[in-house]
Design a protein around this motif. Structure first.
Motif, PDB file in Angstrom:
ATOM      1  N   VAL A  81       3.067   9.008   3.276  1.00  9.45           N
ATOM      2  CA  VAL A  81       3.463   8.951   1.820  1.00  9.45           C
ATOM      3  C   VAL A  81       3.807   7.583   1.611  1.00  9.45           C
ATOM      4  O   VAL A  81       5.149   7.218   2.165  1.00  9.45           O
ATOM      5  N   ALA A  82       3.182   6.703   1.075  1.00 10.63           N
ATOM      6  CA  ALA A  82       3.835   5.258   0.636  1.00 10.63           C
ATOM      7  C   ALA A  82       3.716   4.618  -0.567  1.00 10.63           C
ATOM      8  O   ALA A  82       2.630   4.914  -1.322  1.00 10.63           O
ATOM      9  N   GLU A  83       4.818   4.165  -0.885  1.00 12.62           N
ATOM     10  CA  GLU A  83       4.597   3.382  -2.287  1.00 12.62           C
ATOM     11  C   GLU A  83       4.258   1.701  -2.030  1.00 12.62           C
ATOM     12  O   GLU A  83       4.537   1.355  -0.908  1.00 12.62           O
ATOM     13  N   THR A  84       3.663   1.366  -2.792  1.00 11.86           N
ATOM     14  CA  THR A  84       3.287  -0.226  -2.756  1.00 11.86           C
ATOM     15  C   THR A  84       4.331  -0.941  -3.533  1.00 11.86           C
ATOM     16  O   THR A  84       4.581  -0.724  -4.753  1.00 11.86           O
ATOM     17  N   LEU A  85       4.898  -1.974  -2.670  1.00 10.22           N
ATOM     18  CA  LEU A  85       5.901  -2.720  -3.588  1.00 10.22           C
ATOM     19  C   LEU A  85       5.101  -4.034  -4.069  1.00 10.22           C
ATOM     20  O   LEU A  85       4.403  -4.518  -3.834  1.00 10.22           O
ATOM     21  N   ARG A  86       5.821  -4.633  -4.919  1.00 14.04           N
ATOM     22  CA  ARG A  86       5.766  -6.408  -5.206  1.00 14.04           C
ATOM     23  C   ARG A  86       5.591  -7.139  -4.374  1.00 14.04           C
ATOM     24  O   ARG A  86       6.113  -7.012  -3.159  1.00 14.04           O
ATOM     25  N   ALA A  87       5.134  -8.324  -4.384  1.00 18.16           N
ATOM     26  CA  ALA A  87       4.981  -9.379  -3.468  1.00 18.16           C
ATOM     27  C   ALA A  87       6.544  -9.833  -3.009  1.00 18.16           C
ATOM     28  O   ALA A  87       6.791 -10.225  -1.974  1.00 18.16           O
ATOM     29  N   ASP A  88       7.470  -9.583  -3.999  1.00 12.60           N
ATOM     30  CA  ASP A  88       8.926  -9.853  -3.635  1.00 12.60           C
ATOM     31  C   ASP A  88       9.430  -8.549  -3.268  1.00 12.60           C
ATOM     32  O   ASP A  88      10.867  -8.744  -3.056  1.00 12.60           O
TER      33      ASP A  88
ATOM     34  N   PRO B  92       6.895   3.028 -13.463  1.00 10.17           N
ATOM     35  CA  PRO B  92       5.796   3.247 -14.271  1.00 10.17           C
ATOM     36  C   PRO B  92       5.673   2.596 -15.585  1.00 10.17           C
ATOM     37  O   PRO B  92       6.503   2.241 -16.086  1.00 10.17           O
ATOM     38  N   GLY B  93       4.382   2.386 -16.166  1.00 10.64           N
ATOM     39  CA  GLY B  93       4.186   1.422 -17.365  1.00 10.64           C
ATOM     40  C   GLY B  93       4.112   0.101 -16.877  1.00 10.64           C
ATOM     41  O   GLY B  93       3.333  -0.553 -17.771  1.00 10.64           O
ATOM     42  N   ASP B  94       4.338  -0.515 -15.541  1.00 13.99           N
ATOM     43  CA  ASP B  94       4.213  -1.868 -15.198  1.00 13.99           C
ATOM     44  C   ASP B  94       2.677  -2.129 -14.662  1.00 13.99           C
ATOM     45  O   ASP B  94       1.977  -0.996 -14.560  1.00 13.99           O
ATOM     46  N   ASP B  95       1.900  -3.122 -15.215  1.00 10.69           N
ATOM     47  CA  ASP B  95       0.714  -3.383 -14.923  1.00 10.69           C
ATOM     48  C   ASP B  95       0.356  -3.235 -13.469  1.00 10.69           C
ATOM     49  O   ASP B  95      -0.735  -2.612 -13.228  1.00 10.69           O
ATOM     50  N   ASP B  96       1.228  -3.538 -12.528  1.00  7.15           N
ATOM     51  CA  ASP B  96       1.132  -3.582 -11.213  1.00  7.15           C
ATOM     52  C   ASP B  96       1.753  -2.320 -10.358  1.00  7.15           C
ATOM     53  O   ASP B  96       1.852  -2.140  -9.178  1.00  7.15           O
TER      54      ASP B  96
ATOM     55  N   HIS C  65     -11.013  -7.902   0.567  1.00 10.31           N
ATOM     56  CA  HIS C  65     -10.639  -8.714  -0.235  1.00 10.31           C
ATOM     57  C   HIS C  65      -9.146  -8.136  -1.099  1.00 10.31           C
ATOM     58  O   HIS C  65      -8.380  -9.068  -1.470  1.00 10.31           O
ATOM     59  N   ASP C  66      -8.672  -6.919  -1.055  1.00  3.60           N
ATOM     60  CA  ASP C  66      -7.600  -6.428  -1.532  1.00  3.60           C
ATOM     61  C   ASP C  66      -6.510  -6.164  -0.611  1.00  3.60           C
ATOM     62  O   ASP C  66      -6.030  -5.008  -0.512  1.00  3.60           O
ATOM     63  N   ARG C  67      -6.210  -7.005   0.538  1.00  2.88           N
ATOM     64  CA  ARG C  67      -5.420  -6.383   1.493  1.00  2.88           C
ATOM     65  C   ARG C  67      -3.768  -6.576   0.980  1.00  2.88           C
ATOM     66  O   ARG C  67      -2.953  -5.979   1.591  1.00  2.88           O
ATOM     67  N   GLY C  68      -3.706  -6.998  -0.324  1.00  2.00           N
ATOM     68  CA  GLY C  68      -2.338  -7.281  -0.607  1.00  2.00           C
ATOM     69  C   GLY C  68      -1.687  -8.603  -0.278  1.00  2.00           C
ATOM     70  O   GLY C  68      -0.562  -8.855  -0.755  1.00  2.00           O
ATOM     71  N   ASP C  69      -2.602  -9.820   0.154  1.00  2.00           N
ATOM     72  CA  ASP C  69      -2.203 -10.854   0.234  1.00  2.00           C
ATOM     73  C   ASP C  69      -1.722 -11.725  -0.770  1.00  2.00           C
ATOM     74  O   ASP C  69      -2.401 -11.404  -2.001  1.00  2.00           O
ATOM     75  N   THR C  70      -0.967 -12.641  -0.701  1.00  2.00           N
ATOM     76  CA  THR C  70      -0.438 -13.309  -1.942  1.00  2.00           C
ATOM     77  C   THR C  70      -0.509 -15.015  -1.712  1.00  2.00           C
ATOM     78  O   THR C  70      -0.838 -15.311  -0.403  1.00  2.00           O
ATOM     79  N   LEU C  71      -0.686 -15.856  -2.840  1.00  2.00           N
ATOM     80  CA  LEU C  71      -0.952 -17.248  -2.679  1.00  2.00           C
ATOM     81  C   LEU C  71       0.131 -17.912  -1.975  1.00  2.00           C
ATOM     82  O   LEU C  71       1.487 -17.760  -2.450  1.00  2.00           O
TER      83      LEU C  71
END
Length: 353
Positions: free
Chosen positions: A157-164, A170-174, A240-246
């Protein structure tokens, strides 16, 4: 006697490197007769090394379970391999650099002098390539949890974190709620750790950046599934949606490409981001040390580019088009002398003019 001892140590090293060795292959590796190898095996057995005989057409010899070979049994080639591996280990796990250095020092201390000299002959200085974009270091506890779940086929069971690595609410776009994942493969590519897993809720295969997961192991087991296309490398690279960031560059731009996202993702440079638009189009966001560098990378995809941003990148596309139009071939006088078309100033870089 010295030759026999060296051969016996080499034999023991070979037996420790994999589960089973056919007698003929051992003889070839040791450059000795099969009779000599049998005699050496008996010698090692008298020294209490648990070497077992496996009968049958696929039989041979193997080192008994539960026996650990000490580092001093490495041969010269293995010693060099260990020295190189520990000095070039990816620095993508918290503390790995210090741990690798301590491990190398500990192994050197118990090595015989000739092997220690072989290991000490290679002291490397690692320089980062401009195109290397490793992920932030991962906590070893999280990496171990993911690796254990893959090995034992237990649902995560895994949560996805932001790039930082902050946690979206809940309610955030990401915001993405915690997902149940069947973890199948742990992959390292270009300095980044990825988990290839099957999303139980969406019934889809996905590629996750391990450094952006907060995993929670469970005791629920799952059966192995067949990966789409049965090609792990292609699946990871074309997702393409691996979670990589610029990545941070002096110049960053983007363009809409007339190519599917999975095609562009497979060939896009490290540190870029591919956004899916529809089945035939995607947006590539990337950077380089100059605007001409960004334009040149876009040109490698050999397709129409539209919605080019920002204007600095548009001007670079126009400049490159003008330069390339003046290139002369071998004896080819039929070259375009037309200046870049005005449509480029509107954000279109099709390469038609």
């Amino acid at each position: 006697m010295a030759s026999t001892s060296r051969r016996a140590l080499r034999l023991l090293s070979l037996l420790g490197s994999r589960r089973r060795w056919p007698l003929r292959e051992l003889a070839t590796r040791l450059d000795a007769s099969e009779r000599t190898v049998r005699r050496d095996i008996e010698t090692l057995r008298r020294l209490d090394y648990p070497i077992t005989t496996v009968h049958g057409p696929d039989g041979g010899y193997q080192l008994g379970a539960g026996h650990t070979l000490p580092p001093l049994l490495f041969d010269d080639d293995q010693a060099l391999a260990v020295a190189l591996a520990l000095q070039t280990a990816p620095s993508t796990v918290f503390g790995l650099g210090d741990d690798a250095a301590r491990a190398l020092a500990a192994i050197e201390q118990v090595m015989p002098a000739p092997l220690r000299a072989s290991m000490e002959s290679l002291r490397l200085t690692r320089l980062q390539n401009y195109w290397e974009f490793p992920a932030p270091p991962i906590d070893s506890t999280s990496l171990t949890a993911v690796g254990a779940a893959v090995r034992h086929r237990r649902v995560l069971v895994a949560e996805t974190l932001r790039a930082d690595r902050s946690r979206p609410e809940p309610g955030d776009d990401d915001f993405v709620p915690a997902r149940r994942i069947e973890p199948h493969h742990l992959v390292i590519w270009a300095g980044r750790w990825y988990l290839v897993g099957y999303d139980v809720e969406d019934h889809e295969w996905r590629v996750h950046r391990v450094d952006r997961l907060r995993p929670r192991p469970t005791t629920h087991r799952f059966a192995a599934r067949e990966l789409p296309g049965d090609d792990l490398a292609r699946f990871v690279m074309s997702s393409h949606d691996r979670g990589d960031t610029l990545a941070a560059w002096q110049c960053n731009g983007s363009a809409r490409l007339n190519l599917p996202a999975d095609v562009v993702a497979r060939w896009a440079p490290g540190g870029s981001v591919v956004e899916h638009l529809d089945s035939d189009h995607c947006r590539l966001i990337l950077g380089a040390w100059s605007w001409a560098g960004v334009a040149g990378i876009l040109a490698t995809f050999d397709t129409e580019l539209t919605d080019v941003r920002p204007r600095e990148l548009v001007r670079a596309c126009r400049l490159l088009a003008y330069r390339w139009a003046g290139i002369e071939g071998n004896g080819d006088s039929d070259r375009c002398t037309q200046r870049p078309c005005d449509s480029l100033s509107e954000g279109h870089c099709s390469g038609d003019g």
